[in-house]
Design a protein around this motif. Structure first.
Motif, PDB file in Angstrom:
ATOM      1  N   SER A  46      48.801  44.615  33.379  1.00 39.29           N
ATOM      2  CA  SER A  46      47.614  43.764  33.413  1.00 39.29           C
ATOM      3  C   SER A  46      47.833  42.493  32.599  1.00 39.29           C
ATOM      4  O   SER A  46      47.573  41.379  33.067  1.00 39.29           O
ATOM      5  N   ARG A 103      49.043  38.478  34.576  1.00 36.60           N
ATOM      6  CA  ARG A 103      48.108  37.342  34.562  1.00 36.60           C
ATOM      7  C   ARG A 103      48.843  36.002  34.450  1.00 36.60           C
ATOM      8  O   ARG A 103      48.642  35.110  35.298  1.00 36.60           O
ATOM      9  N   ASP A 153      49.259  33.053  37.497  1.00 37.06           N
ATOM     10  CA  ASP A 153      48.823  31.670  37.267  1.00 37.06           C
ATOM     11  C   ASP A 153      49.969  30.689  37.474  1.00 37.06           C
ATOM     12  O   ASP A 153      49.788  29.620  38.077  1.00 37.06           O
ATOM     13  N   PRO A 160      43.256  34.006  42.702  1.00 34.01           N
ATOM     14  CA  PRO A 160      43.163  34.031  41.236  1.00 34.01           C
ATOM     15  C   PRO A 160      43.338  35.463  40.736  1.00 34.01           C
ATOM     16  O   PRO A 160      42.881  36.417  41.382  1.00 34.01           O
ATOM     17  N   PHE A 161      43.976  35.605  39.609  1.00 34.33           N
ATOM     18  CA  PHE A 161      44.317  36.950  39.129  1.00 34.33           C
ATOM     19  C   PHE A 161      43.084  37.826  38.946  1.00 34.33           C
ATOM     20  O   PHE A 161      43.123  39.030  39.215  1.00 34.33           O
ATOM     21  N   ASP A 162      41.987  37.233  38.512  1.00 37.25           N
ATOM     22  CA  ASP A 162      40.788  38.042  38.249  1.00 37.25           C
ATOM     23  C   ASP A 162      40.293  38.776  39.501  1.00 37.25           C
ATOM     24  O   ASP A 162      39.659  39.830  39.390  1.00 37.25           O
ATOM     25  N   THR A 163      40.583  38.238  40.691  1.00 35.09           N
ATOM     26  CA  THR A 163      40.107  38.886  41.918  1.00 35.09           C
ATOM     27  C   THR A 163      40.920  40.132  42.265  1.00 35.09           C
ATOM     28  O   THR A 163      40.469  40.962  43.073  1.00 35.09           O
ATOM     29  N   SER A 204      42.797  41.811  39.578  1.00 32.33           N
ATOM     30  CA  SER A 204      43.209  42.410  38.300  1.00 32.33           C
ATOM     31  C   SER A 204      42.957  43.915  38.251  1.00 32.33           C
ATOM     32  O   SER A 204      43.622  44.637  37.503  1.00 32.33           O
ATOM     33  N   LYS A 205      42.019  44.407  39.081  1.00 30.23           N
ATOM     34  CA  LYS A 205      41.696  45.835  39.038  1.00 30.23           C
ATOM     35  C   LYS A 205      42.863  46.719  39.480  1.00 30.23           C
ATOM     36  O   LYS A 205      42.873  47.926  39.231  1.00 30.23           O
ATOM     37  N   TYR A 240      47.325  47.934  35.560  1.00 31.89           N
ATOM     38  CA  TYR A 240      46.947  48.670  34.355  1.00 31.89           C
ATOM     39  C   TYR A 240      48.164  48.736  33.443  1.00 31.89           C
ATOM     40  O   TYR A 240      48.671  47.696  33.018  1.00 31.89           O
TER      41      TYR A 240
END
Length: 627
Positions: free
Chosen positions: A541, A545, A549, A592-595, A597-598, A601
């Motif tokens: 995780s 990131r 980016d 984008p990584f946040d979309t 990221s789930k 881990y």
């Protein structure tokens, strides 16, 4: 009797079905198989892969623009040229695998005299799709004939097989890699002209058999028909590995390492002096490294409670273990992350290796590999520091103060450039019974190497001394400065001064520790625990990131990936492949990584030696958002 007739029909159908059933890979491949990569039950393996965290990531709508773009370019640039050359459509075969999908390497028999070491075999069990397989194979033969290309048919054990005579132009590297340069510009011995390749294929019941060797096909047919040829299942090393590690895996790879080493270090009959000499040198190298004691190697995957597990095993019986396998073996001691390892560490590993003991084995190995190098190293160690103290013994000072604990951890890069990504803050810690003495000995040793740049320099930090030495780098690369300091039972080394200073402050820090990571202890137990002597951790995780980016904003070039100044990457096969993959990949289409990221881990791994060999277990807990 009439009432019994349906029952008899059902029984007869059942018997016929069982007679036509395709044996599993270990019963279908011969005992001398060198390598097998298989999914014994393709639908089960496909389900395992698509339901894994990365399989689900690949299917996520957020990744669709990136995925579709890559698939389109890969199809246009690689699949279609290959389909046109061979007269096939890969889509026609997509739904056919219903049982095993197996690739194997078998030793080439002396009578084939092909100049190659191995025969390649592909097995696909189509089960209820056997009729479609028959149609597809007939279509390939017809298209090949219609194109005016050479083809021959033959019977092997009364089964009809078709052989395509494939010219170098049909499988030309340049069809996919038009910029390929197969030979170095200054190569005085260019590669000899390529020969035609023969691909033989046929169908037995629901099984597709394809190979570049009719002898290999003959062996498989003999086994399928219940012949007396010993199967892979009778190979002792395979038996042991299959029972302990492979039997329930959705897909696995197994290598007969001993046979592989023997083949690669033995010159074929009638070989010229150069070939025989190369094989002899390879054999001496393998023996000196202690690799001749390896019997097998295998990799398998498993579903585990709460995550996915992988296991790599290297068969190396303790009685035959020598060289590098003995040198690298850790002691069975605690490898738990110490309290000073920060929770935001991206990577961590701890290796409980007895360095003084391993040094002695390294010297013995060097004596076999390169006695002159051993003499040079010992000459430097024997004479270092004598200019200031004629009685100084650097070797004794080093070995006498080295312990059995080596640690490394890394943090996220501080910037967003590729250079920042490649030089993320990282620190190495070497355990010592007397860290101050070990640091002093390292100052003498590193001072010899860094003399041209001013030797070792010192500075004070929080009451401790930080030593630094700068090394010149070849090829015009920037010089590197290594800083080190003794603290807390270790000597810490890093090319990044900030992470070294952070470590020196760690005794006063109240920041969360890696050991407090939720679920870490349970995950470690799935990988073998903290007490095997070698334990590692990686936080995907935190790691992915900055990678996402960077790739989205600044897609890398081939030179960025190869990273070797002055090297034309297009000359190498790896460079050609990497260059084409970059051409097919549009990283700006990544989300984008946040979309996503789930899907990321962390994972843990542990390595250990047993009387049978070396085992590396890896466990990746299911990310919380996917549970």
């Amino acid at each position: 009797m009439i009432k019994r007739f349906p029952l008899l029909l059902a029984l007869a159908a059942s018997c016929l079905q069982s007679l036509a059933a395709v044996p599993p890979p270990e019963k279908l491949l011969p005992k001398d198989t060198v390598l097998v990569i298989t999914a014994p039950d393709w639908p089960k393996a496909w389900d395992f892969a698509t339901n894994s965290q990365y399989g689900r990531l690949w299917l996520d709508p957020a990744l669709r623009p990136f995925k579709d773009n890559f698939i389109d370019k890969f199809t246009t640039g690689a699949l279609k040229p290959t389909e046109k050359s061979l007269g096939i459509k890969f889509k026609d075969f997509q739904g056919l695998p219903q049982g095993q999908v197996t690739f194997a390497l078998l030793p080439v028999s002396p009578k084939e005299n092909s100049g190659a070491h191995f025969s390649q075999v592909l097995l696909i069990d189509t089960k209820s799709h056997a009729d479609q397989l028959k149609t597809n194979l007939a279509s390939i033969a017809k298209k090949w004939i219609d194109a005016g290309k050479p083809l021959k048919t033959q019977k092997i054990r009364e089964v009809e097989f078709t052989t395509l005579i494939v010219s170098p132009s049909d499988l030309s590297w340049n069809k996919i890699f038009p910029q390929a340069k197969p030979d170095f510009p200054d190569d005085t011995n260019p590669r000899p002209p390529e020969k035609n390749t023969e691909i033989t294929f046929g169908q037995v019941d629901s099984l597709l058999i394809a190979a570049n060797s009719t002898d290999a096909i003959d062996k498989i047919l003999a086994l399928k028909n219940g012949g007396l040829l010993p199967p892979l299942a009778d190979q002792p090393a395979f038996q042991s590995d299959f029972a302990a590690r492979l039997s329930n895996s959705p897909f696995y790879c197994w290598i007969n390492a001993k046979s592989l080493m023997d083949i690669l270090t033995t010159a074929p009959a009638g070989a010229d002096d150069d070939t025989a000499g190369t094989a002899a040198k390879m054999g001496a190298f393998v023996t000196a490294l202690g690799l001749s004691g390896i019997t097998s190697a295998c990799l398998s995957y498993q579903d585990s409670p709460g995550g996915t597990a992988a296991q790599f095993f290297l068969g190396a019986p303790e009685s035959k273990r020598s060289g590098i396998l003995k040198l690298l073996a850790p002691a069975v001691k605690d490898a738990n992350p110490p309290g000073f390892i920060p929770a935001d560490a991206v990577k961590f590993w701890r290796w409980r290796i007895d360095i003084p003991h391993s040094w002695g084995m390294l010297e013995n190995m060097l004596d076999d590999l390169n006695p002159q190098l051993k003499r040079v190293i010992n000459f430097i160690l024997d004479n270092a520091g004598k200019d200031k103290d004629e009685h100084y013994d650097l070797k004794s000072e080093l070995l006498g103060n080295l312990g059995d604990d080596v640690i490394n951890y890394e943090k996220a890069p501080v910037g967003t450039s590729l250079a920042d990504l490649k030089s993320a803050p990282s620190i190495y810690l070497i355990g010592s019974p007397d860290p101050e003495k070990l640091a002093s000995a390292m100052t003498v040793a590193l001072g010899l190497v860094g003399q041209s740049s001013g030797g070792v320099k010192d500075r004070e930090f929080l009451g401790r001394k930080i030593h630094s030495v700068t090394f010149g780098a070849p090829g015009g690369a920037p010089a590197q400065t290594i800083s080190y300091s003794a603290s807390g039972g270790y000597v810490a080394f890093s090319t990044d001064a900030s992470i070294l200073e952070e470590y020196l402050r760690s005794s006063d820090s109240k920041a969360p520790a890696l050991s407090d990571t939720p679920g870490l202890s349970d995950a470690a137990q799935q990988a073998g625990g903290f007490s095997t002597g070698w334990f590692g951790y990686e936080n995907q995780s935190l790691n992915m990131r900055p990678t996402f980016d960077l790739l989205r904003k600044h897609p890398p070039s081939l030179a960025d990936i190869i990273g070797a100044p002055g090297v034309d990457a297009n000359v190498t096969v790896a460079g050609q492949i990497a260059g084409k993959l970059l051409e097919w990949t549009d990283f700006s289409l990544l989300p984008p990584f946040d979309t996503v990221s789930k899907y990321f881990y962390y994972s843990v791994y542990a390595g250990s030696f047993s009387p049978e060999g070396f085992t590396l277990k890896i466990f990746a807990p299911t990310p919380p958002a996917l549970r």
